[in-house]
Design an enzyme around this catalytic site. Structure first.
Site, mmCIF file in Angstrom:
data_model
loop_
_atom_site.group_PDB
_atom_site.id
_atom_site.type_symbol
_atom_site.label_atom_id
_atom_site.label_comp_id
_atom_site.label_asym_id
_atom_site.label_seq_id
_atom_site.Cartn_x
_atom_site.Cartn_y
_atom_site.Cartn_z
ATOM 1 N N CYS A 69 37.741 31.411 40.457
ATOM 2 C CA CYS A 69 35.862 31.922 41.012
ATOM 3 C C CYS A 69 34.836 32.051 39.851
ATOM 4 O O CYS A 69 35.237 33.202 39.479
ATOM 5 C CB CYS A 69 35.711 32.813 42.320
ATOM 6 S SG CYS A 69 34.374 33.239 42.684
ATOM 7 N N CYS A 85 32.315 35.130 40.764
ATOM 8 C CA CYS A 85 33.081 36.251 40.759
ATOM 9 C C CYS A 85 32.806 37.092 39.401
ATOM 10 O O CYS A 85 32.991 38.315 39.313
ATOM 11 C CB CYS A 85 34.460 36.406 41.975
ATOM 12 S SG CYS A 85 34.782 35.217 42.952
#
Length: 326
Positions: free
Chosen positions: A79, A82
């Site tokens: 991700c 993230c």
């Protein structure tokens, strides 16, 4: 751009008055028991950020939420958003000096926890206060917005549950990743420019971040970090000026309108709905032709850069795009 559920209004919805009173009593009982046993003692700044799995969740999150608010960062290695958000949360955990504990949960390794919290996309941030779960926000967020949310969380935890946080040893050195200090890491030729870009992102200055990354790429067009950062900053910059409700309305009413679907896909991705964003644009490629179709294809390729070429969803979407085009 306003991340979803950024306010703390969900506290009342998630915890009825009776449940809150019971949670507060339980928290007070736990703190009293800890005091009788000699107190929890001071922690080091490095102890304010912990990795948590399903086996340790009750001990590290539920039980500790009786003495300190626990902020949960749901993340995954693939991700890319993230990787922008998590360092900010880690830094703020140390800066807030024990007023909250940051628990990091890898969703790939802890699917059950992800399902229990109803996580639909990542990054997603929740809090647990005296055993009560509170949604904070999902998707990208600027540092100013994150601080506002954390301030509200700390206030609610103290006023409603009497949680004043952990005592941090001022003489302990922050651990950081790998326990290495910044002085031990050699600086690269573009570190200052890349740091300026990250700081601009944290401050919500997405236009400034775009320019900072472009400054790096002007001298080093192959710089991977700058290319990834630029794609993310441009996405956030575009979304920052949108009216989400209007964008969603336009996309629903104009399924073959390239611009409407491109804008909605940007919102999908920022909200953590990667597959929705990719699927929307691939379907629009099938419905459009000419310049509009080419614009959709190019935006999809840009979003691939944001998510990262190693993400399996990118590989699947590339195959779907090829089928739609040919």
């Amino acid at each position: 751009m306003q991340p979803r559920n950024m306010s703390m209004s969900g506290v009342v919805d998630l915890a009825a008055v009776k449940a809150a009173q019971e949670a507060k009593a339980k928290a007070e009982q736990t703190r009293a028991e800890t005091a009788r046993q000699g107190g929890a003692g001071a922690v080091s700044p490095a102890d304010l950020v912990i990795d948590v799995d399903e086996a340790g969740f009750e001990r590290e999150v539920l039980q500790r939420s009786a003495e300190v608010p626990v902020v949960i960062d749901f993340w995954a290695e693939w991700c890319q958003p993230c990787k922008q958000l998590s360092p900010v949360l880690e830094r703020l955990a140390v800066e807030y000096d024990g007023r909250f504990l940051l628990a990091k949960i890898d969703v790939d390794a802890n699917q059950m926890l992800m399902q229990q919290f109803g996580v639909q996309g990542i990054p997603a941030v929740f809090a647990v206060v005296a055993g009560q779960a509170l949604p904070l926000f999902q998707g990208a967020a600027g540092e100013a917005q994150i601080r506002q949310t954390l301030d509200q969380l700390v206030q609610v935890a103290e006023e409603r549950f009497g949680l004043t946080g952990l005592t941090v040893d001022p003489d302990a050195e922050p651990g950081g990743a790998g326990g290495a200090s910044a002085a031990e890491v050699p600086a690269g030729p573009y570190d200052a420019l890349l740091e300026a870009a990250v700081q601009a992102l944290d401050a919500g200055d997405f236009g400034g971040a775009v320019q900072a990354y472009k400054n790096v790429l002007a001298d080093d067009p192959a710089n991977t970090e700058a290319k990834l950062g630029l794609a993310q900053a441009e996405l956030l910059h575009r979304v920052g000026g949108m009216d989400p409700q209007q964008v969603r309305k336009d996309a629903a009413e104009k399924p073959a309108d390239a611009e409407a679907q491109i804008a909605a896909a940007d919102l999908d991705l920022v909200g953590g709905h990667v597959e929705d964003a990719f699927g929307r644009l691939i379907e629009t490629v099938r419905r459009t032709a000419g310049d509009g179709r080419d614009a959709v294809r190019l935006r999809l390729l840009e979003l691939f850069e944001v998510v990262g070429p190693d993400d399996p969803r990118v590989a699947a979407a590339r195959r779907a795009l090829a089928r739609a085009l040919f």
